[in-house]
Design a protein around this motif. Structure first.
Motif, short mmCIF file in Angstrom:
data_model
loop_
_atom_site.label_atom_id
_atom_site.label_comp_id
_atom_site.label_asym_id
_atom_site.label_seq_id
_atom_site.Cartn_x
_atom_site.Cartn_y
_atom_site.Cartn_z
N LEU A 128 -3.92 2.38 -5.64
CA LEU A 128 -3.77 3.06 -6.93
C LEU A 128 -2.58 4.01 -6.95
O LEU A 128 -2.38 4.76 -7.91
CB LEU A 128 -5.06 3.84 -7.25
N SER A 129 -1.80 3.99 -5.90
CA SER A 129 -0.60 4.84 -5.78
C SER A 129 -0.93 6.32 -5.89
O SER A 129 -0.24 7.08 -6.56
CB SER A 129 0.43 4.45 -6.86
N LEU A 130 -1.98 6.73 -5.19
CA LEU A 130 -2.36 8.14 -5.19
C LEU A 130 -1.87 8.85 -3.94
O LEU A 130 -2.13 10.03 -3.75
CB LEU A 130 -3.90 8.27 -5.27
N ARG A 131 -1.18 8.15 -3.07
CA ARG A 131 -0.63 8.74 -1.84
C ARG A 131 0.42 9.78 -2.20
O ARG A 131 1.14 9.66 -3.17
CB ARG A 131 0.03 7.67 -0.98
N MET A 146 -2.63 12.65 -11.35
CA MET A 146 -2.92 11.91 -10.15
C MET A 146 -3.64 12.79 -9.12
O MET A 146 -4.43 12.29 -8.34
CB MET A 146 -1.62 11.34 -9.55
N GLU A 147 -3.34 14.07 -9.18
CA GLU A 147 -4.03 15.00 -8.29
C GLU A 147 -5.53 14.99 -8.57
O GLU A 147 -6.35 15.02 -7.65
CB GLU A 147 -3.45 16.41 -8.51
N GLN A 148 -5.89 14.94 -9.85
CA GLN A 148 -7.30 14.90 -10.25
C GLN A 148 -7.96 13.62 -9.74
O GLN A 148 -9.08 13.64 -9.24
CB GLN A 148 -7.43 15.00 -11.78
N MET A 149 -7.28 12.49 -9.85
CA MET A 149 -7.82 11.21 -9.37
C MET A 149 -8.01 11.25 -7.85
O MET A 149 -9.01 10.75 -7.34
CB MET A 149 -6.89 10.05 -9.74
N ASN A 150 -7.07 11.84 -7.16
CA ASN A 150 -7.17 11.99 -5.71
C ASN A 150 -8.42 12.81 -5.36
O ASN A 150 -9.17 12.47 -4.45
CB ASN A 150 -5.90 12.64 -5.17
N HIS A 151 -8.63 13.89 -6.10
CA HIS A 151 -9.81 14.74 -5.88
C HIS A 151 -11.10 13.96 -6.16
O HIS A 151 -12.07 14.06 -5.39
CB HIS A 151 -9.72 15.99 -6.77
N PRO A 164 -1.79 0.95 -11.38
CA PRO A 164 -1.61 -0.51 -11.36
C PRO A 164 -2.87 -1.21 -11.87
O PRO A 164 -3.95 -1.04 -11.32
CB PRO A 164 -1.37 -0.84 -9.88
N GLN A 165 -2.73 -1.99 -12.95
CA GLN A 165 -3.89 -2.58 -13.62
C GLN A 165 -4.69 -3.51 -12.72
O GLN A 165 -5.92 -3.52 -12.81
CB GLN A 165 -3.44 -3.32 -14.89
N TRP A 166 -4.04 -4.29 -11.89
CA TRP A 166 -4.76 -5.21 -11.02
C TRP A 166 -5.66 -4.43 -10.06
O TRP A 166 -6.81 -4.80 -9.83
CB TRP A 166 -3.79 -6.10 -10.25
N GLU A 167 -5.15 -3.34 -9.51
CA GLU A 167 -5.93 -2.53 -8.58
C GLU A 167 -7.10 -1.85 -9.31
O GLU A 167 -8.20 -1.77 -8.79
CB GLU A 167 -5.05 -1.47 -7.90
N VAL A 168 -6.83 -1.36 -10.51
CA VAL A 168 -7.89 -0.72 -11.30
C VAL A 168 -9.03 -1.71 -11.53
O VAL A 168 -10.20 -1.37 -11.37
CB VAL A 168 -7.34 -0.19 -12.65
N LYS A 169 -8.68 -2.93 -11.87
CA LYS A 169 -9.69 -3.96 -12.13
C LYS A 169 -10.53 -4.23 -10.88
O LYS A 169 -11.76 -4.32 -10.96
CB LYS A 169 -9.01 -5.24 -12.61
#
Length: 128
Positions: free
Chosen positions: A123-126, A1-6, A49-54
């Motif tokens: 995306l719950s990256l907080r 998740m750290e990578q996604m945040n970056h 979360p799949q809905w958010e990803v979409k």
């Protein structure tokens, strides 16, 4: 998740930068940022979360399509300049400016809604 945040932070930086100066290099950097973030969405899909990803992928696709049109004209203009051709140049410049205006409007919408914070939440990256 750290990578996604970056990756999201980098994408937001590139979008803001290109919104101020939508030159060929800046547009290219936005496209690279979109591709990398989209690849992260695919790689970490099971943790998000799949809905958010979409929803996010759909927005990214719209931005990518618009930047593709701009980039195509940039490449064509570079080619014409290298060949010292003037035919079609005026039309390509006019088309690029029209797509650039659309891009500016999209960036304004995205940044006005603080897309990176909204996506980070969705995306719950907080807290990463």
């Amino acid at each position: 998740m750290e990578q996604m945040n970056h990756l999201l932070t980098n994408l937001a930086f590139q979008v803001h930068r290109a919104g101020k100066k939508p030159g060929p290099d800046e547009i290219h950097d936005v496209r690279v940022g979109i591709r990398r973030f989209a690849q992260g969405l695919i790689l970490y899909a099971g943790f998000l979360p799949q809905w958010e990803v979409k929803k996010v992928r759909k927005l990214l696709e719209r931005m990518m399509n618009l930047t593709s049109e701009i980039r195509n004209r940039d490449i064509a203009l570079e080619f014409l300049d290298a060949q010292k051709e003037v035919k079609h140049r005026k039309r390509l410049v006019k088309e690029r400016l029209a797509f650039q205006r659309q891009f500016g409007q999209m960036v304004k919408r995205w940044t006005g809604r603080d897309f990176s914070a909204k996506w980070r939440n969705g995306l719950s990256l907080r807290g990463v």
